[in-house]
Structure formats: C-alpha cells, structure tokens
Design a protein around this motif. Sequence first.
Motif, PDB file in Angstrom:
ATOM      1  N   LEU A   1       0.818  -1.210   0.000  1.00  0.00           N
ATOM      2  CA  LEU A   1       0.000   0.000   0.000  1.00  0.00           C
ATOM      3  C   LEU A   1       0.858   1.269   0.000  1.00  0.00           C
ATOM      4  O   LEU A   1       0.329   2.380   0.032  1.00  0.00           O
ATOM      5  N   GLY A   2       2.152   1.077  -0.009  1.00  0.00           N
ATOM      6  CA  GLY A   2       3.042   2.228  -0.025  1.00  0.00           C
ATOM      7  C   GLY A   2       2.995   3.037   1.263  1.00  0.00           C
ATOM      8  O   GLY A   2       3.071   4.256   1.252  1.00  0.00           O
ATOM      9  N   LEU A   3       2.869   2.343   2.390  1.00  0.00           N
ATOM     10  CA  LEU A   3       2.727   3.041   3.671  1.00  0.00           C
ATOM     11  C   LEU A   3       3.996   2.899   4.501  1.00  0.00           C
ATOM     12  O   LEU A   3       4.664   1.872   4.451  1.00  0.00           O
ATOM     13  N   VAL A   4       4.292   3.940   5.251  1.00  0.00           N
ATOM     14  CA  VAL A   4       5.423   3.854   6.165  1.00  0.00           C
ATOM     15  C   VAL A   4       4.917   4.034   7.592  1.00  0.00           C
ATOM     16  O   VAL A   4       3.829   4.586   7.809  1.00  0.00           O
ATOM     17  N   ALA A   5       5.694   3.569   8.538  1.00  0.00           N
ATOM     18  CA  ALA A   5       5.307   3.646   9.950  1.00  0.00           C
ATOM     19  C   ALA A   5       5.041   5.094  10.331  1.00  0.00           C
ATOM     20  O   ALA A   5       5.784   6.000   9.952  1.00  0.00           O
ATOM     21  N   GLY A   6       3.957   5.315  11.069  1.00  0.00           N
ATOM     22  CA  GLY A   6       3.646   6.648  11.558  1.00  0.00           C
ATOM     23  C   GLY A   6       2.732   7.442  10.633  1.00  0.00           C
ATOM     24  O   GLY A   6       2.111   8.422  11.053  1.00  0.00           O
ATOM     25  N   GLU A   7       2.614   6.992   9.400  1.00  0.00           N
ATOM     26  CA  GLU A   7       1.776   7.708   8.438  1.00  0.00           C
ATOM     27  C   GLU A   7       0.298   7.525   8.794  1.00  0.00           C
ATOM     28  O   GLU A   7      -0.148   6.426   9.097  1.00  0.00           O
ATOM     29  N   GLU A   8      -0.490   8.586   8.736  1.00  0.00           N
ATOM     30  CA  GLU A   8      -1.924   8.478   9.024  1.00  0.00           C
ATOM     31  C   GLU A   8      -2.661   7.925   7.806  1.00  0.00           C
ATOM     32  O   GLU A   8      -2.400   8.354   6.676  1.00  0.00           O
ATOM     33  N   VAL A   9      -3.541   6.989   8.061  1.00  0.00           N
ATOM     34  CA  VAL A   9      -4.311   6.391   6.962  1.00  0.00           C
ATOM     35  C   VAL A   9      -5.778   6.318   7.367  1.00  0.00           C
ATOM     36  O   VAL A   9      -6.132   6.426   8.549  1.00  0.00           O
ATOM     37  N   ARG A  10      -6.636   6.156   6.354  1.00  0.00           N
ATOM     38  CA  ARG A  10      -8.054   5.992   6.639  1.00  0.00           C
ATOM     39  C   ARG A  10      -8.372   4.502   6.631  1.00  0.00           C
ATOM     40  O   ARG A  10      -7.971   3.779   5.713  1.00  0.00           O
ATOM     41  N   ILE A  11      -9.107   4.053   7.676  1.00  0.00           N
ATOM     42  CA  ILE A  11      -9.535   2.662   7.751  1.00  0.00           C
ATOM     43  C   ILE A  11     -11.052   2.688   7.669  1.00  0.00           C
ATOM     44  O   ILE A  11     -11.703   3.371   8.468  1.00  0.00           O
ATOM     45  N   SER A  12     -11.617   1.958   6.716  1.00  0.00           N
ATOM     46  CA  SER A  12     -13.060   2.003   6.511  1.00  0.00           C
ATOM     47  C   SER A  12     -13.639   0.602   6.533  1.00  0.00           C
ATOM     48  O   SER A  12     -13.039  -0.333   6.008  1.00  0.00           O
ATOM     49  N   SER A  13     -14.813   0.485   7.167  1.00  0.00           N
ATOM     50  CA  SER A  13     -15.574  -0.753   7.087  1.00  0.00           C
ATOM     51  C   SER A  13     -16.934  -0.409   6.515  1.00  0.00           C
ATOM     52  O   SER A  13     -17.206   0.736   6.179  1.00  0.00           O
TER      53      SER A  13
END
Lengths: 600, 280, 633
Positions: C558-570
Amino acid sequence: MDLRFRDVEPSAEERAAVDALLGPPATGWEGGARTEAELRYAARSETARDLLLPALHAVNDRVGWISEGALDYICRRLTVPPAEAYGVASFYSLLSLKPRPARVLHVCTDLACQARGAEDVRKRVEERLGPAGSSWQASPCLGLCERAPAALTIEAGLPPATQVYGPFQGDEVTAPVSTNGSGPTGWEPPAEAAVPQAGQDGLVLLKRIGVVDPASLDGYRAAGGYAALRRAFQLGPAGVIREVLESGLVGRGGAAFPTGRKWDATARQPDHPHYLVCNADESEPGTFKDRVIMEGDPYALIEAMTIAAYATGCAKGYLYIRGEYPRAIRRLEHAMATARARGLLGADILGQGFSFDIELRRGAGAYICGEETAIFNSIEGFRGEPRSKPPFPVEKGLFGKPTVVNNVETLVNVLPILEHGAPAYASIGTEGSTGTKLFCVSGSVDRPGIYELPFGATLRELLDLAGPAGTLKAVLLGGAAGAFVTDLDVPLTFEGTRAAGATLGSGVVLVLDDTVDLKHILLRIAEFFRDESCGQCAPCRVGTVRQEEALHRLSERVDESDLLLLREVGRTMRDASICGLGQTAWNAVESAIDRLGVYK
Amino acid sequence: MIPLQPPRRLVDVQIDGETVRVPEGSTILDACHAAGKDVPTLCYGDTLTPKNACRVCVVEVEGSRTLAPACSRKVEAGMNVGTDTERARHSRKVVLELLGSSVDLSTTPEAAGWIEEYGAEPGRFGDDAATVEQPAKVDNDLYVRDYSKCIMCYKCVDACGDQWQNSFAIAVAGRGFDSHISTEFDAPLTDSACVYCGNCVEVCPTGALSFKSEFDMRAAGTWDESQQTRTTTICSYCGVGCNLTLHVQDNKIVKVTSPHDNPVTKGNLCVKGRFGYGYV
Amino acid sequence: MSYDRLTRPLVREDGVLREATWEEALTRAAEGFRRNVDKHGPDSFAMLSCARSTNEMNYVGQKFTRVVIGTNNVDSCNRTCHAPSVAGLSAVFGSGGGTSSYQEVEDTDVIVMWGSAARNAHPIFFQHVLKGIHNGARMFAVDPRRTGTAQWADLWLGLNVGTDIPLAHAIAREIIHAGLHNQEFIERATTGFEEFRECVEPWTLSAAEQVTGVPAHAIRELAHAYARADRAQMCWTLGITEHHNATDNVRALINLSLLTGHVGRYGSGLSPLRGQNNVQGGGDMGAIPNRLPGFQDILDPSIRQKFETAWGVGIQPRYGHNLTEMLEAMAEGEVTTCYLIGENPVQSEADSLACIKRLSMLDHLVVQDIFLTKTAQMADVVLPASAAWCEADGTFTNSERRVQRVRKALDPPGEARDDIWIMCELARRLGHDWHYDGAEEVWNELRALSPDHTGMTYRRLEDLHGIQWPCPSEDSVEPPYLHGRLWESDPVRRGTPAPFAVLRHSPPVDLLDEEYPLRLTTGRRLDSYNTGVQSSGFASPLRRGETIELSPEDAERLGLVAGEEVRISSRRGSVVAPVFIDPGLRPGLVFMTFHFPDEVDTNALTIEATCPIAGTAEFKAAAVRVEKLVKAG
C-alpha cells in the motif's frame, strides 16, 4: 521468547561474520526473508546461548569491535536477550563495544614482565601511541614470561592476524594502520625455546617438545603417541580410573584434588550426558607451561582428553583456551582436524565403539574464567562468574550435567601413567606428591623457561638449573595467588610448600632480585585482582579495591591502621568470597608484609 | 485427587549448639529461622533463587575451610553451624564496611542497625575510597534507578529474567567494581525491553529502585512512612485477581507492592496493577 | 485523555448536567424508576451491574433489580467478553467457571493458549504459564497473529480469523482416527460421542488446512500432543468469545477436553481468562438475567422458593434480558429506564453509534460511576461512586474462581459514596428499608443462600489467601479443579454426563471482498485497558496511542510507512489512525485496539453481529480497507 530488539541494522561485514559462524538465518523470524509458510506456523526460537561468545568473537575478529547493530543481529540469530548479551560482551577485556582501530597492541604489565622492565616499556608505548584504551592497552600476563617483557598485537580482519613480541622494547610497533586483514601472522621462536631442558633425557611431560614436529600426527605416533589410548581401551573405563587413582595424580591447577577421585565421581553419576572440560585458560600471572605443551606437543593433550572422556563416559569435550594464545589455538585446531581425519576423534575411535569429539572454545580476556565453574558459565554464553559450590561440577557442571574439569598439565600426566603403569608413575616424586612437575621460572634468572623436575626437588635445585642473576631478594611461588618465600630449601611438593606457608599453585617461580621494587610488585598484584574480580560477591568486588587503595597509601607512608585494615579486609576476602580468586587475593600481600617486612 | 508431594526426610543440624530438625533440602537460613536465630540478609529474596552475592549472611560451618552463605547452603545431617562466632561476625562487619563505604545505604532497611550491631565503621577507608556514586537515572515517569544505592544483589535482574518476568530488559554489565545493572548499551529504559511491571522495584533491597512518587517525595522531604497505611486489596484491571498492597499517605496511594505469599501473584504485578492507580 | 473523578451528584436540567445534592439526585433517580415501572411494569427497567465492583455490590444490585423493581433484567458487561464461556461451560458441566487453577498450569504437560494474548492481556497468569514452560510443559498458541504469547509457544498455529471450529474439529478427527481419544472417559462421563464423531468426520487435516490456513502437519502435531499428554490445559480468551458464534467456539474447545479426558483432574482442565476483575463474581452473584446468586437457575422452583422466602418477595419465573436484548428492547421501546453501574457501553459496545441511539431513547437513565464517561454524559442522573477495589470493602472472584478480599485503603473523593450505600438509599426511596452494616453483612446473607460460598467467611478468606468455589463447608477446602465427579466409578456420584456438541462452521459475518479486502481483528495492549478510562490515568512509557497495525508486506504493497496516518473504513464507518508495522501479522490481516475511543473509535468499524446464545459481538472479525490519505493541495 518474545524478545525485544532495538532494530539497529548490522553492517554487511558484521552480518557476514556472524553468518560465517552460524550459517544463514533459517527463517524470517531470525532475520532472514519471510515466507508464507512461516506466517502460518512457527516453532519457538530456542536460545543458542552457548554460541554467544563464539559469535561475539566472530564480529570482534572481523571488525575489531561489536556495534549495536552487530549485537542486535547476534541476539536475533541466537535468541538471546540483548541486555544479557551486552552484559556478557562487556565482561571480557578482549572484546570492545566501542569503535577502535583494527590493530590493537596488548602490552603485558604483569609480574614477570614487571621484573624485567615492563614499566619502562609501557611508558615508551604511551609516548609513541598516546594514552591507553584505543590502539593499545595494558594487559595482564600474556604467558610469554620467558621472553619478558612481552606484547601481542591482534589485528581484526579476514582472517585476523596476530603477532607476539618478546622481549618487547616498546618501539617495534609503529602507529596503528588499519590494513584490515592483510597482515600475516609473523614469526615466533619455536615452543622449545621456552624449554631449556628440551631434548634432555629423563623428561616425562616435556619429552617430545623440540624433538617431534608439533604439526605431525605421524611424528607423534612414531614417538610413542596413542599407545596410552590403546592401553586405556584394554583396561576399560574402570581400569583407567583405577590406574589414575593408584598413580596418586592430583590436579596441577592449584587445588591439588586427586584426579582419580574426580573421574570416579563423574563416571558414577546417573545423570547424562557427561562432559569433559579441559581448562586451558592459563592466566595466573607468570604461568606459561600449558601454552608450551599445547604449542609443542598438541597431540598429547588431544590423546589425554580422549582417555579422560573414555574413563568418565563423555562424548563431548570442550577445550577452553585463553584468547591470548593464538599459536596454541592454531596448533590445537590443526591437531584436532588431523586426529579427526585419522579416526582418532569423532565416531568409533580406533574401531573401539567409543565416540568422542572436542570443541575448542576461545576465552576473551578474563582470568576468572580459569575458575572451574566460571569456565562453565563462559562456555554456556553467560558472564564468567563462578558458581556456588556445592553442587560440585562432578554432579552439576557444564549445562547442569556431570562434568570433569582438568587442566592441561594434569591431563597430559595421564599418558605416562597409562604407558608405564600406576606403580612406575607413583615411584617418582614423594609419597604425597607423585610424578613430575612443570615449573614456570621467570624474573631474574639467566635461563627462564619451563622446567620439569620430579616432585621433591628443592627450590634451590630448580634455581640452580635456571641460573639466578643478581642478588636474590625473594621468590614468588604460585603466582599472584601464591606467596613470597625466601627459604630456598623448601621442597617443591604440595606438602612441602604447604608446610612453608606457601603453595605450588600453578607452578610459578618468579625470581626477584634486589633491583625490583617490591611495593611496585604488590601494587601490581593488587591491581591484577581488582581488574580481574568478576564483581559478583561483595567481599572481593569491594575488598580488592580497598586493598589496592591501602597499598597505594602504604607506598607513600606506612600507617599501622592501614596494615590492620588490610588484614581485616584480607581475612574477609579469604573467609567470605565465593571463589578462589577472592579467597587468595590477599595471600601474596600478606606474605610480603609478614615475611619480607615490606612496610616496616 | 491432588497429587501430594512425597514426604521429605528430616535431618538434624546443630545451630549454635542447639539441635533443630528441618526437612532435607532446607537451607541453613531455614534452619536458623526454625531455631529462632536471626541472620542478616541483603541479597536474599523469598521469591527468588538465592544468589548469595552480598555475603552478609555468612556463618561458620564446622569443617569448612571458608564461611558458608546461610541463604543458599543446604543443610546436611549432623552439620554444626555457628551463626554468631567471632569469624562470622568479623566477616559480616567488614562486608558491611565494604558495602557501606562504596554504596549509599541510607534507604536500606536495617542497614544502620546492623552497622551498629557489628561495630562496622564504613568511614575507615578514608575520604578517597572509591564509591559507586552517580546521578539517579530518571528516564520515565513510573520508577527511578538510583544506582548509587545499588549493592549488586542481582535480584532485579533475576526478577526481570527467567525467574519471573522473562522480559530480560536488564542484566549485569561490566566487571569487578565497575559491574553495574544495565540495559544493552546503557540505553534508556524507554528504548529497552522494559515493560514497567516494577517487579524489580518489588525485590530491590536498598531503595536503588523506587517509585517515582517515592523518589520525588523523598527529594521534597515529604516521604513519611510513619504516616503511611498499608492495605492489601485486589487489582481492578483484568480478571486474574492479583493482590496489591496499597501504601497510602494523606489519602493518596504513594506506592504499590504485592504480597509475596499470595498464590496468584507471588509478589509480581504488571504495569497496570503496579502503576495504574492514578485514576482514583 | 485522562478523566477526573466524579465528586458530586449530577442531575440534568434543561438538557444540561448540573451539580446537585445527594438528596435531590437520589430522589430524582428513584422517582424516574418508579414512574417507568408504574407506567410500563417492572420489565421496563434494566440494570447493568458492574463487573469491576465487588461481589457484595453485585449481590445488592441484582437484589435491587429482583426485589425492589421485580424483574430479572440484570446483566453486566461480560456480554462483551465472556458470556459465551459461561454459557458453554454451564451447558456442558452445569457450572460456568473455569475448571482449573493457576497452579495447575505450572504442573501440567501441555498448555494450549487458544485465542489468548495472555502475555499482554493477562500478564500474571502468563507468569504461571511461563513457570509451566520452564518446568517442561509444551505450549501451543492458536492465534491469527504471532503475539508475544505465540512467540513463547513450542508451536504457533496462525489460523484465519473465525476458523476456530474447523481447526478444533480437525484436531478432534485426527485424535479419533489416531485412536488417541480416551474411550474410558467418553463412555463413562459423556454423551453424544457418535454424533460428534460424525460431525467432525469431514474435517480432514487437508480440509482444515484449506479453511484455516494452518498446514496439516501443524494441526496434527497439536492434536497428538494434546491427546497424548498426561495432563493438558486448554486456555482461551476473547479470540474465542468475541465472535458471532462464540458459544459454539467454546463448545468446540470443550469437545476436545471431553474427547481426551482433559477435564476434572489435577492439571487437566479448561481455563477461560476473564477480562475484568470481577466478571466471574458478577455472574456468581446473580447479576445476570438467568441465574440467582450462587449460579442457581431461576427456572428451578425450589431455588426460587428459597430466595423468595429469604427476600420476602416473588421472583419472576423466567429469564430476563441480557445486554444485547436490553439494547434491542430499548430500540423497541420496551425498556424505558436503565440503571447503569460502572459500565460504559457507549464506548465498549460494538457499533457504538447504534448504542448511543438506543440509550437516547430511554425515558430515564441513571449512571453510577467514578468518571463522567461518554455514557454518563447521556444520563439524567449521575451518581458519584467509590472505586470498589480501593475505596470499599468486599470481595472479588478471579478467573480461577478464587474469592479474595478487597479492602478499603482510601476515602473516596468529595461526596462520592459507596455503591451499596447508594443502592440502599434508592431502595429506601422505593419502599424497601434496606440497611447493611458493612460489606460483611451482605456477604453473610449471600453465604446463607449460595452453597458454593457457604464456607467462605471473611476470616477464612484472609487466612487462606482467598478460597476457590465451591466451598460448601467452613471446615474443609475442595480440590482446586472442578468436575472431579466425572471420573467417579459410581454413576450416582458421577452425576449428569457431559454432552458433546455437534457444531457447524460459520465463517465471520463481515465478509471480505474487493472493496473491503483486509481482515481487522482487535485486542488489548499490555499497558492499556478496555476503553482506556482507567489506564489513561498513569503515564505509561509504553503507550503510543491507537494505530492500525499492518504486516510489512501490506504496508509495502500500500506504499505506507510507519507513523503515516491512513483511513480505515468498514461497511459501517471509518476512522483515521497512524500506521504501525508488526511483523507478527501476515498479509491480509490488520489489528487495532479499542483503548483510545476518544481519539480513534475502533468500534465504529466493528460489526454488531452477535452470538445468539450469549449475546457477545463479533469484535474479532471485521472487513476493512486501508487507504492513504490524500494530502490537501
């Protein structure tokens, strides 16, 4: 174990050094690539703690020091808590946890070298290379006393290189260059140069030194080697133990415990496996006899260990040798490899159905690891701290299993016992001390070196062989843990020295003439014990410091209250310390005060 | 239906001339307690395997070349033990002097009393005597490590290690007089494997490890054990049922310990139980 | 954030909570209850009793519900965690407690930690496990994540979330086919073995491997180790119970113990680890809709009669509503008033928005707590209570059924009052002149009514470091394990045999698809606790706030690094949280806690699919997607 690592990356070189020892990581959990299967099931990473010291050595040998990344990687590979590994690494003086040049000079400042001008050498090195700590460091006895004053360089690289110097002037070594691994290991006089009696008739333990090529198994066999092992197989384990018991052989490491009783007690233990440990961590200042045997007659030790293992039911033996003995390590590794190739080590030795192999373990600069239980902790990958006794090693030793520990000289005595039989052996020496004894003569003599004499010879007879130089002031018998004597007619037996309030110890005979400052020698002894105390028990950890402080004060000004303080601290160290180090740390000082009147 | 331990054999030993009968496998210290003898101890912990490092508890065993640590030496039938002989008292006195001259024993319970009882003079080594004096390590808000009070008893290492917590955040590093308790490369606790269970604080015999609240109150001069109550209750977090002893001064919890004889906790707690009281 | 303690009663006036006197608050609270009961009958009342308060408080609480109000609508938050364990165990053995004691874990040969991150969630229990491991026991961990617990396991089995029944069935089938089942025990002490054998027959090792993702050889190893052990402990936590079919999960594990005879003996047993200090005790005290104090069945007329005689009122001969049913009844308008003691359902329930909506439909809500929680902020009357564990006397009951003394060490702040005092004051205003002279008097009343507690005087509890129930006599102590009767040779003493359960696999309700491709599972961290109200009060150096934990592979994909804010959706909601990379996770599996609801409301994501038997929600399995936040500008 759910260990926490600090995720500091090792360098490629550090990783390669560890992988060269351990092989590549087996799973992603140990630092390798992650696979799908291991994200579905995984076994517990079991600790391989006993490989910790070899792994620390591997990095220290390759890079010269151990970085946070290297320690972290080692811990991951071995499932060892990083704090514990740090505690172990910081215990040993040959390992560095700080960056330093690849080549480090170790300058011996210990007793035999002190008696031969080490102080001047040390000053010269300091002038040339700056303060100690990085490119050079002062070292406890390097076991090169016949060549005093001595020095050793260790240069990290692939492979690491070493060079010994003796007598060392202080200016042979130029400013450290970081060639990293290119330096060849330099020339050194042969082992027999340390044996003035070499080639003479009547030698028992030293008979092959200078006579037989130490690299040649065929030469060793041609000179009677492996006859003792063949004899052992004829006698059977119980028969071997009986011979050793009846020979009267006692341990040569200092405690003089009957070897046959130790073997018998180990052999009888129902718990298995049994282990054999050969204590080759010869570190008592002024002692170098084991080095000479290992360098000059390595197969004798291999054969003797095989016999000991056969008698006591061991399939595995550890040969723990001090890290400052590079040539002995090379000679033994070669000897073990050739013995293995010829079926004299490994499975089914000599077709007798007996299997035994030896693992060589290198110490890393800690006198205390010569203590018979500290050596277990060191092999197991713990700090080399002595254990409480009881339980004794024969019951719970290495890895908690019955273990027989013998030093090199003790073991090689088994060969003449089996070759000629216990009665012949016991006929040499005195009733209380049978056989012959190796003495490490150093200091103010014309011919320093290892001498072999039957028990019962007097100190005077020994000194006559070595040729005292100058006006004799005193002789330190038994090393730093021994005592000063002035009576040259003391018989060199266990009972004779004991009666004289001294000890044979490891066979050190350090001759001091009237040019030597005894106060200096005592300070060095105190400094040695303070440096080498493991720190586990309070009497020794603090007592050795207080002893040194008081001796410093006494060097300046004699004060009765300091003498009383020394006596009280010394008595407490002797009475209440856990191990022999603390218990003997005051012996030599006490004898110097009482017999030589140093602070009168 | 509960498997019983097979009965233990009993052995007779002499303690200061008095015969006591104790189970085989008991230590001399057990036998001393059975005989009503008080032997001082510092590094002994009732929840830990004796390390016998401090040597304050040494006693004279007839036939033994050196003195024996009462806390760990097992009794043998017919053993003749002297707890108060001149030799034993002498070693105890000097050990107290050695420790007292190198370590700050001001918060070690009973130390002052023993120093007086044995006539120890920690000051006799002079003003230049080496000590372990150093600034206290305050690297988190829960507990403080003041190693100028550390006698190197190894109890914190054992409690953090395989005897209880199995976190292995600290170990003994260095050698000899320089040996000390340390994380790897002396990293701050916040960068170590520490999980702040405080089980090291629980076993520390000298106050080298203390609650930050106690450390701060001592610094401010408000710590007053005579004004404190100790009440044992049950932790309010998960359902394991750990016993807590709340030390309360001025209606505030100032520290939390755990009874060593409780079958649930055996003196241990986790970070929530030991430090998670702030909300009340 | 950290909370301040409540020190004054609060009442709602013009839509706002204001401080009030006790007299005013108690009167308002009592009047509201009376109004609703008068209007809609006693079943319009519901009480949530506090799983963190004392046994004595819970006893008085359920008595208040049954005697003062006259309904069985009383429950506690063990719905959200361990009601399935109680339901499963009591259906099989007639008693809802764990069958073993902690010491037995040290003395056993095989320990199975199934869906339990005890190393972090129950650290002191895990010390007993570690003693067992150091004593030579083999430990197996069944958990989708390789947790700290799993790292200590001899073998970790990383199953797919919600495939516990297939795994258990495959273990059972392998045991049966290898002839390792305990035929003597099965014949003597169980029923339904043949049906059980048939139901597990399709679950071959390879079929289970397909469904669970765990290689066949690993399943086989666990099966053989468990069956061949002389002693074995089966321990579980929320990984088993926070599922829509949680009671079935529990029964699947119990089946394994029946198959091998690993129950009712020293060292062999079943241990559900309870999540709150007195969940066990709350149920034991009758603060549940189907049992009277002493875990005695309401439907049993002779039992009811005993209580009716003692209490002087009639008891409804039917079960009341459990928590889930209460919430549904609020939505239906059947429950109109609620007395919540020390519970925070707004933040602890799955699907928190739905919970808020339902509570807001009540006519009268009284919350008794030590903090002004999100739930308390909705109340008409807020009553400031004492913290049970240090400001009150009484007892708690732990996961090994050990009743231990709680003692008052502090005075509560301000005007906060003891729970029992508050309830007695309310009872008095509702026509029952109650008075207890301290907790011991409550306890002695309970002892007279509950045979399991009869022998537990306060004195004995002190002297014996707590006593495990059952303890029917003051003169003796029972064995530390339950159901030894199953091993009796005399059928009368053996009693009711234990039934095997025939169970079907039912995968998680929230299905993965292209839109929601990641499986979110939830759990606890070492230094934090539930909704964080308690644990936010100390400065834990370990705390790092809420995160979304991802495998290294997913983070990279997902191209994410530690500490980066992301959206989590259900399918129900979405939250934003920073990324934390955990190598203990595999691709497709993500993890969050629910400790920081004020910052990140994880329960906005979870699903309210509940277990029809026990009413717990499927916290452990939601379908989500994780997206990079698009940077503004």
